[in-house]
Enzyme design. Structure first.
Site, PDB file in Angstrom:
ATOM      1  N   TYR A  10       0.827  -1.214   0.000  1.00  0.00           N
ATOM      2  CA  TYR A  10       0.000   0.000   0.000  1.00  0.00           C
ATOM      3  C   TYR A  10       0.858   1.260   0.000  1.00  0.00           C
ATOM      4  CZ  TYR A  10      -4.200  -2.737   0.654  1.00  0.00           C
ATOM      5  OH  TYR A  10      -5.249  -3.604   0.456  1.00  0.00           O
ATOM      6  N   ASP A  32       9.300  -7.143  -5.089  1.00  0.00           N
ATOM      7  CA  ASP A  32       8.618  -7.806  -3.964  1.00  0.00           C
ATOM      8  C   ASP A  32       8.812  -9.310  -4.125  1.00  0.00           C
ATOM      9  OD1 ASP A  32       5.987  -6.635  -2.058  1.00  0.00           O
ATOM     10  OD2 ASP A  32       6.402  -8.797  -2.118  1.00  0.00           O
ATOM     11  N   ALA A 218       2.966  11.021  15.099  1.00  0.00           N
ATOM     12  CA  ALA A 218       1.884  11.539  14.244  1.00  0.00           C
ATOM     13  C   ALA A 218       0.691  10.588  14.305  1.00  0.00           C
ATOM     14  CB  ALA A 218       2.377  11.693  12.803  1.00  0.00           C
ATOM     15  N   ALA A 220       0.019   8.375  16.610  1.00  0.00           N
ATOM     16  CA  ALA A 220      -0.528   8.337  17.977  1.00  0.00           C
ATOM     17  C   ALA A 220      -1.458   9.542  18.194  1.00  0.00           C
ATOM     18  CB  ALA A 220       0.608   8.339  19.001  1.00  0.00           C
ATOM     19  N   CYS A 271      -2.060   0.622  10.610  1.00  0.00           N
ATOM     20  CA  CYS A 271      -1.032   1.470  11.233  1.00  0.00           C
ATOM     21  C   CYS A 271      -1.324   1.963  12.646  1.00  0.00           C
ATOM     22  CB  CYS A 271      -0.749   2.661  10.334  1.00  0.00           C
ATOM     23  SG  CYS A 271      -0.046   2.180   8.757  1.00  0.00           S
ATOM     24  N   LYS A 334     -11.899   1.591   6.014  1.00  0.00           N
ATOM     25  CA  LYS A 334     -12.457   2.905   5.706  1.00  0.00           C
ATOM     26  C   LYS A 334     -12.885   2.890   4.249  1.00  0.00           C
ATOM     27  CE  LYS A 334      -9.265   6.267   5.194  1.00  0.00           C
ATOM     28  NZ  LYS A 334      -7.991   7.011   5.223  1.00  0.00           N
TER      29      LYS A 334
HETATM   30  N1  LIG Z   1      -0.591   1.281   4.660  1.00  0.00           N
HETATM   31  C1  LIG Z   1      -0.461   2.537   5.013  1.00  0.00           C
HETATM   32  O1  LIG Z   1      -1.398   3.338   4.930  1.00  0.00           O
HETATM   33  C2  LIG Z   1       0.858   3.058   5.527  1.00  0.00           C
HETATM   34  C3  LIG Z   1       1.064   4.448   5.626  1.00  0.00           C
HETATM   35  C4  LIG Z   1       2.290   4.903   6.084  1.00  0.00           C
HETATM   36  C5  LIG Z   1       3.280   4.004   6.451  1.00  0.00           C
HETATM   37  N2  LIG Z   1       3.047   2.658   6.369  1.00  0.00           N
HETATM   38  C6  LIG Z   1       4.139   1.759   6.721  1.00  0.00           C
HETATM   39  O2  LIG Z   1       4.751   1.308   5.511  1.00  0.00           O
HETATM   40  C7  LIG Z   1       5.212  -0.044   5.651  1.00  0.00           C
HETATM   41  C8  LIG Z   1       4.589  -0.891   4.559  1.00  0.00           C
HETATM   42  O3  LIG Z   1       3.190  -0.887   4.730  1.00  0.00           O
HETATM   43  P1  LIG Z   1       2.203  -1.478   3.632  1.00  0.00           P
HETATM   44  O4  LIG Z   1       0.822  -1.173   4.090  1.00  0.00           O
HETATM   45  O5  LIG Z   1       2.651  -1.031   2.278  1.00  0.00           O
HETATM   46  O6  LIG Z   1       2.530  -3.043   3.804  1.00  0.00           O
HETATM   47  P2  LIG Z   1       2.146  -4.247   2.818  1.00  0.00           P
HETATM   48  O7  LIG Z   1       2.065  -5.449   3.665  1.00  0.00           O
HETATM   49  O8  LIG Z   1       0.991  -3.841   1.975  1.00  0.00           O
HETATM   50  O9  LIG Z   1       3.412  -4.365   1.831  1.00  0.00           O
HETATM   51  C9  LIG Z   1       4.669  -4.808   2.231  1.00  0.00           C
HETATM   52  C10 LIG Z   1       5.252  -5.672   1.137  1.00  0.00           C
HETATM   53  O10 LIG Z   1       6.607  -5.950   1.460  1.00  0.00           O
HETATM   54  C11 LIG Z   1       6.910  -7.253   0.922  1.00  0.00           C
HETATM   55  N3  LIG Z   1       8.118  -7.784   1.554  1.00  0.00           N
HETATM   56  C12 LIG Z   1       8.309  -8.117   2.858  1.00  0.00           C
HETATM   57  N4  LIG Z   1       9.569  -8.560   3.052  1.00  0.00           N
HETATM   58  C13 LIG Z   1      10.184  -8.541   1.842  1.00  0.00           C
HETATM   59  C14 LIG Z   1      11.490  -8.887   1.404  1.00  0.00           C
HETATM   60  N5  LIG Z   1      12.420  -9.336   2.261  1.00  0.00           N
HETATM   61  N6  LIG Z   1      11.779  -8.750   0.090  1.00  0.00           N
HETATM   62  C15 LIG Z   1      10.834  -8.311  -0.778  1.00  0.00           C
HETATM   63  N7  LIG Z   1       9.590  -7.952  -0.425  1.00  0.00           N
HETATM   64  C16 LIG Z   1       9.267  -8.058   0.885  1.00  0.00           C
HETATM   65  C17 LIG Z   1       5.658  -8.052   1.195  1.00  0.00           C
HETATM   66  O11 LIG Z   1       5.587  -9.182   0.346  1.00  0.00           O
HETATM   67  C18 LIG Z   1       4.561  -7.018   0.945  1.00  0.00           C
HETATM   68  O12 LIG Z   1       4.049  -7.116  -0.377  1.00  0.00           O
HETATM   69  C19 LIG Z   1       4.841  -0.469   7.057  1.00  0.00           C
HETATM   70  O13 LIG Z   1       5.938  -0.264   7.887  1.00  0.00           O
HETATM   71  C20 LIG Z   1       3.718   0.483   7.428  1.00  0.00           C
HETATM   72  O14 LIG Z   1       3.639   0.695   8.814  1.00  0.00           O
HETATM   73  C21 LIG Z   1       1.863   2.181   5.885  1.00  0.00           C
END
Ligand SMILES: NC(=O)c1ccc[n+]([C@@H]2O[C@H](COP(=O)([O-])OP(=O)(O)OC[C@H]3O[C@@H](n4cnc5c(N)ncnc54)[C@H](O)[C@@H]3O)[C@@H](O)[C@H]2O)c1
Length: 453
Positions: A10, A32, A218, A220, A271, A334
């Protein structure tokens, strides 16, 4: 310049699509290990639903935006490596249920050290505990073969559902780095990438630890506002005040502001809970239990609000929902996203099933198998849980309709038609306060919102 982003989720997918669009001269590779996710990014059916995302992916994909499972190849050729892998709450061992599980971050750091043959800037995009950059640097230093790395923190503040607008016009971009000549130079390289479309005065630079901590703080603060107004929603129900009126009245105070004051069945998403628990763990680790308890109460209030909502449904339906059909409208955490992680709908459905209700869920973007998996667990089934293909199908012969996600389409349903198809007396529970309760009551519904009598 070449950019590689590890993690096509995401955050990684939309963020890199935006960079590729704004900087056609930069080659962007999103890698990925999840092959089916990468295949979806390369298809017409993207793995995540986000308004406006399709269009910008289509523009840049195949030009300077590539999605691939070749993690090592992506690392090797990149100048800048974004790490956007998941950092879930640890579910085992020390810190279980609170600390961030950093195994994906660690594994990425080891792969980078193993593969890289030229100097690189590593950008922490994932949300991580303070001092994680130190861990990454240690792993890189211990394993690299004479290659120099600079580690930056660049947390992502996008919100799902409005990710493209947030990325296009961010309130701020935060970049944390070491205050050394090498660190300053790396900060400048990354700031110059964003400066192609973000005004310079919105690009904030700090030291590494301030940047890492700011992201947790942020989230929190945002979640705290929701729990605060939700706590008041219970008092409104007890006193006859209307929580939307209270929110409007207090939000007009410029010191408080009007955003994030919408009472609801509770916050969800991958999150807020995870990041607050992470903050709580950090506070405990650093010996400040009072601060830990203060922030933990934000999560506890959220759990209580979800339970309170389900309990109210049971109470209104004459203290028993056993064998009664209940239509749950919305399952994503949401509107405008297909993400269901930590969605309030999961706990509401589980509570209703535990009361032996028959639950029929409808969501415009979440597939049926995902709904079943989230509520029941992998490979499990329960004949009491059904999934509908429309709100009308879900509501037919139901004793109650329960709105859990604020999808726009729920605002314009034909509620006369829905009422006519339901078991009487028909109840409706608006867990997002998006409907006109007075009008629904006039129609003949027993109608309940959050924080309203
Ligand atoms: N989703 C949100 O709205 C949001 C917003 C801000 C920050 N974040 C932060 O961003 C980070 C990612 O969140 P997300 O929602 O995109 O997660 P997600 O689970 O949608 O995506 C993470 C991806 O990383 C891949 N991955 C994991 N280990 C790997 C590796 N060793 N090699 C290759 N690929 C690998 C997984 O297969 C997965 O597709 C988290 O730390 C989250 O807290 C998320």
């Amino acid at each position: 310049m070449k950019i590689c982003c590890i993690g096509a989720g995401y955050v990684g997918g939309p963020t890199m699509a935006m960079i590729a669009n704004k900087a056609p001269d930069i080659e962007v590779r999103v890698v990925d290990m999840n092959a089916s996710r990468i295949a979806a990014w390369n298809s017409d059916m993207l793995p995540i639903y986000e308004p406006g995302l399709d269009e910008i992916v289509r523009k840049a994909r195949g030009r300077n935006l590539h999605f691939t499972t070749d993690v090592r190849g992506g690392i090797e050729s990149a100048d800048i490596i974004f790490v956007a892998v998941n950092t879930p709450t640890k579910s085992y061992g020390v810190g279980a249920g609170r600390a961030a599980d950093l195994r994906f971050i660690e594994s990425v750091a080891r792969t980078i050290a193993e593969v890289a043959t030229t100097s690189k800037i590593i950008v922490e995009k994932s949300t991580i505990p303070v001092k994680t950059a130190e861990t990454i640097k240690e792993i890189l230093a211990a394993n690299a073969r004479g290659v120099k790395f600079e580690v930056l923190s660049n947390p992502e503040f996008l919100a799902e559902g409005t990710a493209m607008a947030d990325l296009h016009e961010p309130d701020r971009v935060l970049i944390g780095g070491e205050r050394t000549p090498g660190g300053e130079a790396a900060i400048k390289v990354l700031a110059d990438v964003y400066a192609r479309w973000v005004p310079r005065d919105r690009i904030i630079t700090t030291n590494l630890w301030s940047s890492e901590l700011s992201k947790l703080v942020a989230n929190a603060f945002l979640a705290q506002r929701i729990s605060s107004i939700n706590s008041i929603s219970a008092l409104c129900e007890a006193t006859g005040a209307d929580v939307d009126e209270v929110a409007n009245a207090i939000g007009k105070d410029s010191r408080i502001g009007s955003k994030f004051l919408k009472a609801s069945v509770g916050f969800g998403g991958s999150c807020f809970q995870k990041d607050i628990l992470n903050l709580v763990y950090l506070c405990e680790h650093f010996g400040i239990p009072e601060v830990a308890a203060y922030w933990e109460s934000v999560v506890k209030m959220n759990d209580w609000q979800k339970r309170r909502f389900a309990t109210k449904i049971v109470r209104v339906l004459f203290n028993s929902v056993s064998d009664k059909k209940i239509a749950v409208l919305g399952f994503a955490f949401k509107k405008d996203t297909n993400d269901t992680r930590e969605s309030a709908a999961i706990s509401v459905c589980r509570d209703l099933l535990a009361e032996q209700a028959k639950v029929m869920v409808y969501d415009p973007k979440v597939p049926a198998d995902e709904i079943r998996r989230d509520i029941l667990g992998v490979g499990k089934d329960d004949p009491r849980l059904m999934v509908a293909t429309s709100a009308y199908e879900a509501a037919k012969n139901a004793h109650a309709v329960v709105i859990v996600t604020e999808w726009d389409e729920f605002k314009t349903l034909d509620y006369e038609k829905i009422l006519a198809s339901m078991v009487k007396p028909a109840a409706i529970f608006d867990g997002r306060n998006i409907l006109d309760l007075a009008k629904l009551k006039e129609m003949g519904f027993r109608a309940y919102g959050i924080g309203k009598c």
